[in-house]
Motif scaffolding. Structure first.
Motif, PDB file in Angstrom:
ATOM      1  N   LEU A   6      91.819  -1.506 -32.503  1.00 55.88           N
ATOM      2  CA  LEU A   6      91.676  -2.381 -33.665  1.00 55.88           C
ATOM      3  C   LEU A   6      90.663  -3.494 -33.406  1.00 55.88           C
ATOM      4  N   ALA A   7      90.711  -4.115 -32.233  1.00 55.63           N
ATOM      5  CA  ALA A   7      89.798  -5.227 -31.942  1.00 55.63           C
ATOM      6  C   ALA A   7      88.347  -4.768 -31.969  1.00 55.63           C
ATOM      7  N   GLY A  39      82.065  -9.611 -28.041  1.00 54.99           N
ATOM      8  CA  GLY A  39      82.096  -8.266 -27.478  1.00 54.99           C
ATOM      9  C   GLY A  39      82.129  -8.274 -25.962  1.00 54.99           C
ATOM     10  N   SER A  40      81.357  -9.162 -25.342  1.00 57.96           N
ATOM     11  CA  SER A  40      81.372  -9.253 -23.879  1.00 57.96           C
ATOM     12  C   SER A  40      82.740  -9.696 -23.368  1.00 57.96           C
ATOM     13  N   GLY A  41      83.331 -10.686 -24.048  1.00 58.07           N
ATOM     14  CA  GLY A  41      84.661 -11.123 -23.632  1.00 58.07           C
ATOM     15  C   GLY A  41      85.714 -10.046 -23.841  1.00 58.07           C
ATOM     16  N   LEU A  42      85.626  -9.330 -24.955  1.00 62.88           N
ATOM     17  CA  LEU A  42      86.590  -8.263 -25.213  1.00 62.88           C
ATOM     18  C   LEU A  42      86.471  -7.144 -24.171  1.00 62.88           C
ATOM     19  N   ALA A  53      85.057   1.949 -24.508  1.00 57.31           N
ATOM     20  CA  ALA A  53      86.185   1.163 -24.013  1.00 57.31           C
ATOM     21  C   ALA A  53      87.485   1.529 -24.702  1.00 57.31           C
ATOM     22  N   SER A  54      87.442   1.961 -25.957  1.00 55.94           N
ATOM     23  CA  SER A  54      88.673   2.344 -26.643  1.00 55.94           C
ATOM     24  C   SER A  54      89.275   3.621 -26.075  1.00 55.94           C
TER      25      SER A  54
END
Length: 603
Positions: free
Chosen positions: A558-559, A528-531, A472-473
């Motif tokens: 960063l998150a 993690g799922s929400g992010l 995802a990053s």
């Protein structure tokens, strides 16, 4: 004062119920709470500034939390704290003491139902229990919130039995006044139930024993005309024994002790030692009461009595001041997360009442003994050994053998075993020897246990979070929702592994470390799922890059980097704890035992 404490009668209006809130105030609080909930959720119109909406959110949430805390304290916590009131105890009239005293005098003269041997055996078992009890085996089986105590007493009476056999009136235990004995059952050596004397029968037995001792001390049956001092001392002693609640007066045997002063007003005593036994009997039964059973008197004087009861241990929570904030937090977290205590303290109340004493704590399968200790035990035994030696040097009797104790070595077993013999009883005002020590046992789960399950869930969550964050990053929208479901799986697994349905809840089940690790795993997985959904939806939140263009395990966001590190620390914590517990269990189990040749081969 607690519910079971004794005392003087409480004032009649002390337990009056405080008036509650009126219906109008209740309706107003409900309406206000509904408005605050709406403000806390909505915040305000979208046309308002962002800082105003967030201020409304926080202010409404704070006021709502304050109302909730106040309501809980006033209508939930307050009534429960006030429900512990002093037990009302009516003072026993003096005429009841006189009735018992006259009854004892008549029965002592008649000798119709109780023999001198029975009275002597009872008195000796109360005053000097170690002279009768040869061995005590005390066993505890932990439950969810209670301990099942089972005590086996092997006794030997050197007193010649009565001509018709009869029964031994044997005190099996002596609780403090005001203490209730729960689910008591008393059995003989064959497992058959034994009858327990009622309280009235117990008082009659004590009064008759006291009168017999006074008769022996004076060499004749005491008479109110000739032995007025003895009759008055007996009355005072019986009054202290019959006193309801905990004694708040001088020693009940003080008046009896003054009978040994051979003044002009006192008849000469033919057996002063009997007075000493009467004093010990009165003092012991002023603060305690005896549970007496009738045991068939064996020809050789040897018999076995077993009693079992339920004990609810006091839950000791650490205080922040004096014991540290960490211990304070751990104590409260165990309650909130249903992680039951694994640390048990057993007072050595029966150790000095017998010549040989065994204490066994038998936990259930799935745990092993991790540590055992006895704070202050060495100092206690040393103080009594030195006191006995000083007494002997000053012309006293030959000192008894010094006390001896030992623990069963830790070998990965589920039980703990403590043994002692010639254990001394507490002596008031003796430095380090006036308070009985306690023995503490700490049990851990046998690997793998819940710590292993927590470690597996934490490692799985860390791997999934790192993998999804790595992708995802670099590509916020991978074109599929599978990562969101994968990240939720560790949370579901943590909840299932932490609180398995149908598991038998007992006192030594589930550890705090495993519970905390599973909570962190669930929270990290949901985060993690929400992010991931935030990144996939291209929302303008939490898209900060790592400072100085750093990469954390390949993650540039960063998150995702912070979430991966937090989850990784949780996995390292759970995994290292599992490895340490496993090494400790193997170390205990494989250590050499010099006293047994039995072996279990592991490969």
């Amino acid at each position: 004062m607690s519910d079971s404490d004794g005392g003087e009668p409480a004032p009649a209006g002390r337990t009056a119920v405080k008036p509650g809130l009126g219906p109008g105030i209740r309706i107003g609080l409900v309406v206000l709470s509904a408005v605050l909930i709406a403000v806390a959720v909505i915040g305000g119109p979208t046309t308002a500034a962002a800082w105003m909406r967030w201020t409304a959110h926080l202010a409404a949430t704070g006021v709502l939390a304050g109302i909730g805390l106040w309501f809980m304290r006033k209508h939930y916590m307050g009534p429960r704290l006030e429900s512990h009131q002093t037990t009302r105890i009516w003072k026993l009239p003096d005429r009841q003491v006189y009735v018992l005293q006259r009854s004892a005098g008549k029965r002592a003269g008649a000798r119709s139902d109780l023999t001198a041997q029975q009275v002597k055996a009872f008195t000796l078992a109360v005053v000097a229990p170690a002279e009768v009890r040869e061995r005590i085996t005390e066993r505890y089986e932990p439950g969810q919130r209670t301990l099942t105590q089972r005590v086996t007493i092997e006794s030997h009476l050197t007193i010649a039995p009565p001509g018709n056999g009869g029964t031994v009136l044997f005190p099996v235990l002596m609780p403090r006044k005001g203490e209730l004995v729960d689910n008591l059952r008393v059995m003989d050596g064959t497992g058959a139930d034994l009858p327990v004397l009622s309280y009235r029968q117990y008082l009659q037995l004590v009064a008759l024993s006291l009168r017999t001792l006074l008769d022996v001390a004076h060499g004749t049956a005491i008479d109110p005309d000739k032995h007025a001092g003895a009759i008055a001392a007996e009355h005072r002693a019986l009054k202290g024994i019959m006193y309801r609640g905990r004694a708040r007066r001088p020693s009940s045997g003080e008046a009896l002790r003054r009978l040994t002063d051979q003044g002009d007003q006192q008849p000469l005593l033919s057996n002063p030692a009997a007075i000493d036994m009467a004093v010990a009997l009165a003092d012991g039964l002023a603060s305690h009461y005896a549970v007496v059973v009738a045991v068939p008197w064996p020809a050789d004087g040897r018999f076995i009595v077993t009693y079992e009861r339920l004990i609810t241990p006091t839950l000791v929570l650490a205080r922040a001041r004096g014991e540290g904030v960490l211990n304070w937090f751990k104590g409260r977290a165990r309650l909130l997360l249903d992680a039951s205590p694994v640390d048990i303290s057993i007072p050595l109340e029966n150790a000095f009442t017998s010549q040989s004493y065994h204490l066994i704590v038998d936990a259930q399968e799935g745990v092993y003994l991790g540590s055992h200790s006895a704070p202050g035990l060495v100092e206690y035994c040393t103080a009594h050994a030195r006191r006995a030696k000083r007494t002997w040097r000053n012309g006293g009797p030959q000192p008894p053998p010094p006390p001896y104790f030992r623990f069963r070595r830790r070998a990965g077993q589920r039980y703990a075993h403590f043994y002692t013999r010639f254990f001394p009883g507490p002596v008031p005002d003796l430095k380090n020897g006036d308070v009985l020590p306690e023995v503490r046992f700490r049990f851990y789960e046998v690997p793998p246990g819940s710590v292993f399950r927590a470690a597996v869930a934490a490692i799985a969550a860390t791997i999934l979070i790192w993998l999804v964050g790595f992708v995802a990053s670099r590509k916020p929208d991978p074109g599929t929702d599978v990562p969101a479901f994968l990240l939720v799986f560790p949370a579901v697994a943590a909840a299932w592994l932490g609180y398995e349905a149908g598991s038998a809840r007992r006192l030594l089940e589930g550890t705090l470390a495993a519970r905390l690790s599973l909570v962190f795993t669930a929270l990290a997985s949901v985060a993690g799922s929400g992010l991931f959904m935030v990144y996939k939806s291209q929302l303008a939140y939490l898209h900060w890059p790592n400072p100085y263009h750093l990469e954390v395990l390949g993650n540039t966001a960063l998150a995702w980097s912070v979430l991966t590190l937090v989850s990784g620390l949780n996995a390292v914590f759970a995994g290292s704890l599992y490895l340490m517990r496993s090494w400790e269990y193997v170390h205990f189990s494989a250590s050499r035992d010099l006293f047994t040749a039995h072996k279990e081969h592991g490969g």
